[in-house]
Design an enzyme around this catalytic site. Sequence first.
Site, short mmCIF file in Angstrom:
data_model
loop_
_atom_site.label_atom_id
_atom_site.label_comp_id
_atom_site.label_asym_id
_atom_site.label_seq_id
_atom_site.Cartn_x
_atom_site.Cartn_y
_atom_site.Cartn_z
N LYS A 297 33.90 34.98 -47.34
CA LYS A 297 32.73 34.10 -47.24
C LYS A 297 32.71 33.45 -45.85
CE LYS A 297 31.86 34.65 -51.70
NZ LYS A 297 30.67 35.32 -52.24
N HIS B 241 30.76 47.52 -57.19
CA HIS B 241 30.06 46.26 -57.46
C HIS B 241 28.81 46.57 -58.27
CE1 HIS B 241 28.04 42.41 -56.97
NE2 HIS B 241 29.23 41.92 -56.65
#
Length: 475
Positions: A175, A294
């Site tokens: 992140k 994902h």
Amino acid sequence: MSPQTETKTSVGFKAGVRDYRLTYYTPNYKTKDTDILAAFRMTPQPGVPPEEAGAAVAAESSTGTWTTVWTDGLTSLDRYKGRCYEIEAVTGEKNQFIAYVAYPLDLFEEGSVTNLFTSIVGNVFGFKALRALRLEDLRIPPAYSKTFIGPPHGIQVERDKSNKYGRPLLGCTIKPKLGLSAKNYGRAVYECLRGGLDFTKDDENVNSQPFMRWRDRFLFVAEALFKAQAETGEIKGHYLNVTAGTYEELLKRAHCARELGVPIVMHDYLTGGFTANTSLAHYCRDNGLLLHIHRAMHAVIDRQKNHGIHFRVLAKALRMSGGDHIHAGTVVGKLEGERDVTLGFVDLLRDDYIEKDRSRGIYFTQDWVSMPGVLPVASGGIHVWHMPALTEIFGDDSVLQFGGGTLGHPWGNAPGAVANRVALEACVKARNEGRDLAREGNEIIREASQWSPESAAACEVWKEIKFEFEAMDTL
């Protein structure tokens, strides 16, 4: 004469519209071991009998259309048609039913999830006679599942490649998900891996944007990975997202990852598509790459209880198409997932033989006939205080992935990784000693924090963080 060429002149052709149930509702049908079975949750329009609605689903997802056609006489519909063989009312719901449909195996191309889904979840979902339709589960017969390679490697091979046993694996999504330069991104990866994580991960949004082109990211991440491996003596990995706008570009990125010597790549299988995913799985098996999957876009498809496709079906489809990891919710974090439902499809991902269990949403017994298993990934809004529950819920064969729960540590990425590794090791040790993680979890984390200042700092930061919202998708 073969069914493809026989002509039924004795019957004759009668033009017009017939009720679907006259042909496709067959309550006396005995399902075959080779049939693909589907359970649909359907909400018929007012005035449409459930038998007609169920038959319409069977027809429109197999050989039927809205009117009689003369070419029906050129084939054997009894051989190829889908059959609605059972209908049950949904307890506690008005005008809602589960329709069970059997499809003959000849309707589907071997080894193609794309073809399977085009039929079973195709145009029928826009059928006007139904207010809503949801595919709850599929039974994939061994005769069909054996036409797929499944996961490129599977759980045991991944354990052997990484030399890590007896505990869940630890991961982290880097992140902020967008905006970092490739060099700063690589530094974040290095700090997390040297702190004790097994994997770091590209966010699903990260492909090849102006702020960080894919090749630059791959190079800096590979450097970080090998440096962390050399310092820790542990095998490390980073999920390099090879998802791209074309399959040719996807394969170019996967090939670059292989040339760099990294152990694992990543694909967004729903937005990327099943055809691309299956091709990538074949490439990964042939070239020794693990494949992390994902599920971006899944909630658009699976979150509404009355319409769409349940994630357990998407999970089965992924196991056939190919992937070694897939995100599967957390039960305790920020993303959707009820415990019984989640554990139901986690077993469908990992286990070889799963019994029918309606209490967990499993409508059919599923035999994968030794197809390799997939590691479920718990990710989304989790931190050190969740570690006991995650360890107890998911067990050893899982990946516990802390993004903000690593990079949000007040002392930085490496201390955040240390805190999570300490918490995990403490939970595994306590479990192996016979302690109850569900009841003693907080105490176990506090005890570990006495010997780890990094863990103590993490516990202080996230002690009040909870995501207590009712799950939308319940049994």
